[in-house]
Each structure stands twice: as C-alpha cells, then as structure tokens.
Motif scaffolding. Structure first.
Motif, mmCIF file in Angstrom:
data_model
loop_
_atom_site.group_PDB
_atom_site.id
_atom_site.type_symbol
_atom_site.label_atom_id
_atom_site.label_comp_id
_atom_site.label_asym_id
_atom_site.label_seq_id
_atom_site.Cartn_x
_atom_site.Cartn_y
_atom_site.Cartn_z
ATOM 1 N N ALA A 209 9.934 5.839 -3.440
ATOM 2 C CA ALA A 209 8.607 4.930 -4.303
ATOM 3 C C ALA A 209 8.752 6.205 -5.275
ATOM 4 O O ALA A 209 8.992 5.897 -6.324
ATOM 5 N N SER A 210 8.735 7.607 -4.817
ATOM 6 C CA SER A 210 8.202 8.213 -5.876
ATOM 7 C C SER A 210 9.574 8.871 -6.533
ATOM 8 O O SER A 210 9.727 9.077 -8.372
ATOM 9 N N LEU B 113 0.730 -1.353 -0.122
ATOM 10 C CA LEU B 113 0.228 0.123 -0.390
ATOM 11 C C LEU B 113 0.927 1.289 -0.106
ATOM 12 O O LEU B 113 0.287 2.245 -0.739
ATOM 13 N N VAL B 114 1.569 0.749 0.819
ATOM 14 C CA VAL B 114 2.591 2.434 1.110
ATOM 15 C C VAL B 114 3.713 2.607 -0.474
ATOM 16 O O VAL B 114 3.580 3.361 -1.337
ATOM 17 N N ARG B 115 3.982 1.713 -1.485
ATOM 18 C CA ARG B 115 4.698 1.898 -1.877
ATOM 19 C C ARG B 115 3.553 2.428 -3.836
ATOM 20 O O ARG B 115 3.626 3.057 -4.223
ATOM 21 N N GLU B 116 2.384 1.734 -3.111
ATOM 22 C CA GLU B 116 1.176 1.305 -4.546
ATOM 23 C C GLU B 116 0.765 3.003 -4.805
ATOM 24 O O GLU B 116 -0.013 3.436 -5.967
ATOM 25 N N ILE B 117 0.307 3.021 -3.001
ATOM 26 C CA ILE B 117 -0.255 4.125 -3.055
ATOM 27 C C ILE B 117 0.751 5.807 -3.135
ATOM 28 O O ILE B 117 -0.013 7.217 -4.111
ATOM 29 N N ALA B 118 1.804 5.292 -3.599
ATOM 30 C CA ALA B 118 2.378 6.709 -3.005
ATOM 31 C C ALA B 118 2.862 6.925 -4.715
ATOM 32 O O ALA B 118 2.947 7.930 -5.683
ATOM 33 N N VAL B 119 2.403 5.986 -5.655
ATOM 34 C CA VAL B 119 2.979 6.290 -7.098
ATOM 35 C C VAL B 119 1.279 6.052 -7.596
ATOM 36 O O VAL B 119 1.173 7.599 -8.380
ATOM 37 N N PHE B 120 0.337 6.068 -7.315
ATOM 38 C CA PHE B 120 -0.600 5.705 -7.649
ATOM 39 C C PHE B 120 -1.249 7.441 -7.739
ATOM 40 O O PHE B 120 -1.723 8.396 -8.377
ATOM 41 N N GLU B 121 -0.637 7.897 -6.279
ATOM 42 C CA GLU B 121 -0.679 9.368 -5.993
ATOM 43 C C GLU B 121 0.067 10.653 -6.885
ATOM 44 O O GLU B 121 -0.798 11.201 -8.155
ATOM 45 N N LYS B 122 0.861 10.443 -7.675
ATOM 46 C CA LYS B 122 2.273 11.281 -8.218
ATOM 47 C C LYS B 122 1.606 11.045 -9.462
ATOM 48 O O LYS B 122 1.653 11.536 -10.458
ATOM 49 N N LEU C 189 14.694 0.307 0.698
ATOM 50 C CA LEU C 189 15.257 0.589 -0.196
ATOM 51 C C LEU C 189 15.023 -0.498 -1.297
ATOM 52 O O LEU C 189 14.211 -0.405 -2.554
ATOM 53 N N LEU C 190 14.897 -1.623 -0.534
ATOM 54 C CA LEU C 190 14.777 -2.381 -1.617
ATOM 55 C C LEU C 190 14.224 -2.298 -1.576
ATOM 56 O O LEU C 190 12.889 -3.375 -2.863
ATOM 57 N N ILE C 191 12.934 -2.603 -0.568
ATOM 58 C CA ILE C 191 11.067 -2.986 -1.041
ATOM 59 C C ILE C 191 10.827 -1.848 -1.699
ATOM 60 O O ILE C 191 9.944 -1.947 -3.047
ATOM 61 N N MET C 192 10.994 -0.126 -1.266
ATOM 62 C CA MET C 192 10.760 0.463 -1.921
ATOM 63 C C MET C 192 10.715 1.266 -3.272
ATOM 64 O O MET C 192 10.283 1.259 -4.432
ATOM 65 N N THR C 193 11.958 0.093 -4.059
ATOM 66 C CA THR C 193 12.138 0.080 -5.308
ATOM 67 C C THR C 193 11.919 -1.239 -5.821
ATOM 68 O O THR C 193 13.152 -1.586 -7.636
ATOM 69 N N GLY C 194 10.975 -2.157 -5.700
ATOM 70 C CA GLY C 194 11.068 -3.241 -6.292
ATOM 71 C C GLY C 194 11.689 -4.530 -6.515
ATOM 72 O O GLY C 194 11.406 -5.439 -6.985
ATOM 73 N N HIS C 195 12.425 -4.598 -5.466
ATOM 74 C CA HIS C 195 13.944 -5.685 -4.989
ATOM 75 C C HIS C 195 13.393 -6.220 -3.785
ATOM 76 O O HIS C 195 14.472 -6.026 -3.049
#
Length: 455
Positions: free
Chosen positions: A305-306, A86-95, A379-385
């Motif tokens: 994430a952004s 949710l943290v990662r995807e919502i940050a991207v969706f909001e952007k 860092l690994l989580i929020m960048t998809g690793h």
C-alpha cells in the motif's frame, strides 16, 4: 542474484540494526517474525488437532469441524471486508500522519462489526433450528459455535489494525500463541478428567474460553501499540469511500472463506461427518505448505500500500519477486515431505485418518502452486483493484462448487480434493494475469528483478 544470495540479503535485512527502519527492513523483519510465529503456531495447532481427533474420534471431530467452518464462513459478512480495508487505509494514514482518520476508522469499523456479528449470529441460530431441528447434537453444537462469531470478527479487525501499523508480529501473537496454549491446557485437562465423555460441544466451550481470553489480551496490545497522537486526536469525519471499498472487499472475503470451506461444508452435507473429519485433517496438513506465504503476506500488505501511494513500481517488483522466490524455496520441501510421508502424518491423528493420504497429496500440489504464484491476490487488494480480485475468486468458487457436486458422489474425499486443487490453480492463474495487466508486476517466483537494488 542466486537464491542463496537472496536469503543472505534477507538475513542481513532481518538482523541489521539501524535507528530508523527502512520499508525493506520492516517487511523482512515482519515476514521472518511472522513465519517463526507460524511455525510455532503450526506445532500448537498440530497438538490441538491430535488431541481433538483422539478425544472426539472421526465423527465427533467432523461435527466440531463442520460447526467451526460455519463460524469462519459467517465471520465474512460480519466483518464486511473492513479487515482488509483497515490494513490498507491505516498504512496510508500513518504515512501521511493523519491520526484523526486512524481513530475514526477504528471506532467506526468496530461499531459496525459488533452490530453485524450479533445480528448474523441470531439469524443463523434461527435458520439452523429450521434446518437441523431433527439433529439435536449438530444443532446444539452449531448454536454454541455461534457464540464465537462476535469475538472472531472483532479479533480480525484488531489484527488488521496492527498490521496496518506495521506491528505484524505483535498483531498475531494473541491468536497464534496465547489462544492455542490455553486451548491445549484445557484439552489436556479433559483427557484426564472427562476423556470418555468428551463431545464436540465440550470442545467448543473450551475453544470459546480460550478465544475470548486471547481477544482481551489482544485488545490491550492494540491500545498500547497505537501512537499517542491517535489517542489524543480528534476523529475525522467518516469517508464515504470506505464503504465503497468495503463492499467489494466483503465479497472478496466471502469468496475466499467460501472457497476454503466449501469442500468441508459440501462433504458434511453429502457424505457424512466421519469423512468430513478425515478430510479436515488432510486439509490442515496441506495448509502447512502455505504457512510461509501467509507469513510473508502479513508483512507485505502495508508495504505494498505504501509503495503504491508513491508509485514506486520498481521497488514493488523487486520486493514481490524476492519474496515469491523465498516462499517457493521453503514451500517445496514441505510439499515433498507431506506427499512422501503423508500416511505417517495422518496416522498420528488416529488410524481412522490414514485413509486421507491420497486427498492430502492432491491438496498439497494445489497449495504448492499457490505458493509459487506469490502474493498475487494481495497485490490486487492493496493497490485498489479489489474488483478484479472479486471476479477472479467468483470464477474459481463457481468451479469449486461445480466440481464438488460432480466429484464427491463419485470419489468422496478424493473428489473434494481434486475440486479444491483445480479451484486454487484457476484462481491464482487468473489473478496473475490481472496483476500484470493492471500493475505490470510479475507476482510469481519467475518475475524479473531489476538491476538496481531498492533501499
């Protein structure tokens, strides 16, 4: 740039006013506000710990800690990694202003977690009956603790949704201020009315009441914090990629909580509740060192994430290095203070807890190392690793379990502290290597800040 200049730069970002916040301002304000909340929450948690320790004694406190540790562990499969997603995807969706996707992922994740938490609580209750039928006090305490599971799981989703919306401070207030304040009120009342008869079971009922109240308050906060566009948007279809990402994130969360609670669970099974209670207090003390790191991570997640979406590695390195140095600067004196005055700190909880001083010192060193390594797993989580993060935590969990099995029978709570610290060191070291290989980012306080200053 010197540490003093970095702190002044942070302060200018924190208190500067502008009509439109930059990413840097969001991070610094979120981190500073989260840290202040953490300090206040630490004080409230300290009061709660003292009240519980004095009301329940070492054995009763150990029973309480053992039951709540299981709730923390079971919340991992209940949440299924969706909190980090949710943290990662919502940050991207909001952007990207994809309001329908935000609405869909919120409703989808909440339905899944509610069903999973109820199912897991029922299954755990049945398993507990088979395992601990001859220990009615521990069994009944465990059953009551399971009532917390759906509430705790839903709370984690709500906190993550607000973090993704960059509402870092707002997202933490219900659990950091409302819940502990209510719990303290209940415990102080218990000291006057039922002190002689207070048990771990009673303490858990007060915890459930306080946690449920805070959850309802937090749900209202989330609704009012959502952009109006989300409330009126048509939900987009569920993205299959969410499930593919949630699986490794669930494994990651499971390993994180297992690593954090493994020593307490193994002590409770191998040594006894009194030693578990003493170690739990020492562990709580050592966790104070990483409060600033946790606060910074709460704000950094959506920012990472952004920046990853825009492939701005220079700004990302600059932000990570500055935050790591400030985290270390604040964590170091906290570690020294707890090591030097550890005996005094533990005696506040009661004379029985003073024997945990050596364990406290060992655990403090591990937490200081974690602070110095920076936001490496995040860092690994929020960048998809996230798969690299899972591998890292898997290795450290195996080491933690093996060392606990070897050292607890020989050295008791000191052995558990050594095992936990060794696991922390290995986890952070391996994760730092993965982070540099995947992202060319130095996560530690020794990272290099480029000459240009990101806005």
């Amino acid at each position: 740039m010197s540490i003093t200049q970095e702190i002044r730069s942070l302060a200018r970002s924190l208190f500067g006013r502008s009509s439109e916040e930059s990413l840097k301002s969001r991070v610094t304000r979120g981190a500073a506000g989260s840290f202040i909340l953490k300090i206040v929450a630490a004080g409230l948690s300290f009061i709660i710990g003292v009240l519980l320790a004095r009301l329940l004694g070492a054995e009763g406190f150990g029973t309480y800690a053992y039951a709540t540790a299981w709730v923390s562990l079971l919340s991992v499969p209940s949440v299924m990694g969706l909190d980090k997603l949710l943290v990662r995807e919502i940050a991207v969706f909001e952007k990207r202003r994809q309001w329908g996707s935000i609405r869909r992922i919120l409703s989808w994740s909440n339905m899944l977690v509610l069903g999973a938490s109820i199912t897991i609580a029922c299954a755990a209750a049945a398993v507990g009956w088979f395992i601990s039928a001859e220990e009615p006090i521990r069994l009944h305490t465990f059953w009551v603790a399971l009532l917390l599971l759906p509430v705790v799981s839903a709370t984690r989703l709500r906190q993550s949704a607000l973090r993704g919306l960059h509402k870092v401070i707002t997202g933490q207030m219900p659990e950091m201020l409302v819940q502990p304040a209510i719990l303290i009120l209940f415990l102080v009342s218990a000291m006057y009315f039922v002190r002689a008869n207070m048990t771990a079971l009673h303490a858990l009922w007060t915890n459930i009441a306080a946690t449920t109240t805070a959850f309802l308050f937090g749900a209202a906060v989330l609704y009012h914090s959502l952009p109006n566009e989300v409330k009126v948007a048509q939900p987009h279809p569920t993205n299959p990629a969410w499930i593919r990402s949630a699986v490794p994130l669930m494994l990651l969360a499971a390993l994180q909580i297992l690593n954090a609670k493994l020593d307490i669970l193994m002590l409770g099974s191998m040594v006894g509740t009194k030693e578990t209670g003493i170690y739990s207090v020492a562990n709580r003390g050592a966790s104070l060192i990483t409060y600033v790191l946790v606060a910074v991570n709460a704000a950094l997640g959506p920012a990472i994430a952004s920046l990853n979406v825009s492939q701005d590695r220079q700004r990302l390195q600059h932000m990570i290095t500055k935050s790591s140095r400030i985290v270390l600067l604040i964590s170091l004196p906290a570690c020294v203070g707890l090591v030097v005055f550890g005996g005094f700190f533990l005696r506040i909880f009661g004379q029985d807890f003073a024997s945990g001083r050596v364990s406290l010192s060992i655990l403090c060193l591990g937490q200081l190392f974690s602070a110095a390594m920076g936001s490496v797993t995040l860092l690994l989580i929020m960048t998809g690793h996230e798969r690299d993060a899972v591998m890292t935590l898997g290795v450290s969990t195996i080491l933690n379990a093996a060392l606990n099995l070897l050292l607890i029978p020989r050295w008791g709570i000191e052995g558990a502290a050594i095992a936990s610290t060794a696991s922390v060191v290995m986890r952070n070291a391996i994760a730092a290597v993965f982070t540099y290989r995947r992202l060319q980012i130095h996560s530690t306080a020794l990272g290099v800040i480029g000459r240009s200053k990101p806005s």
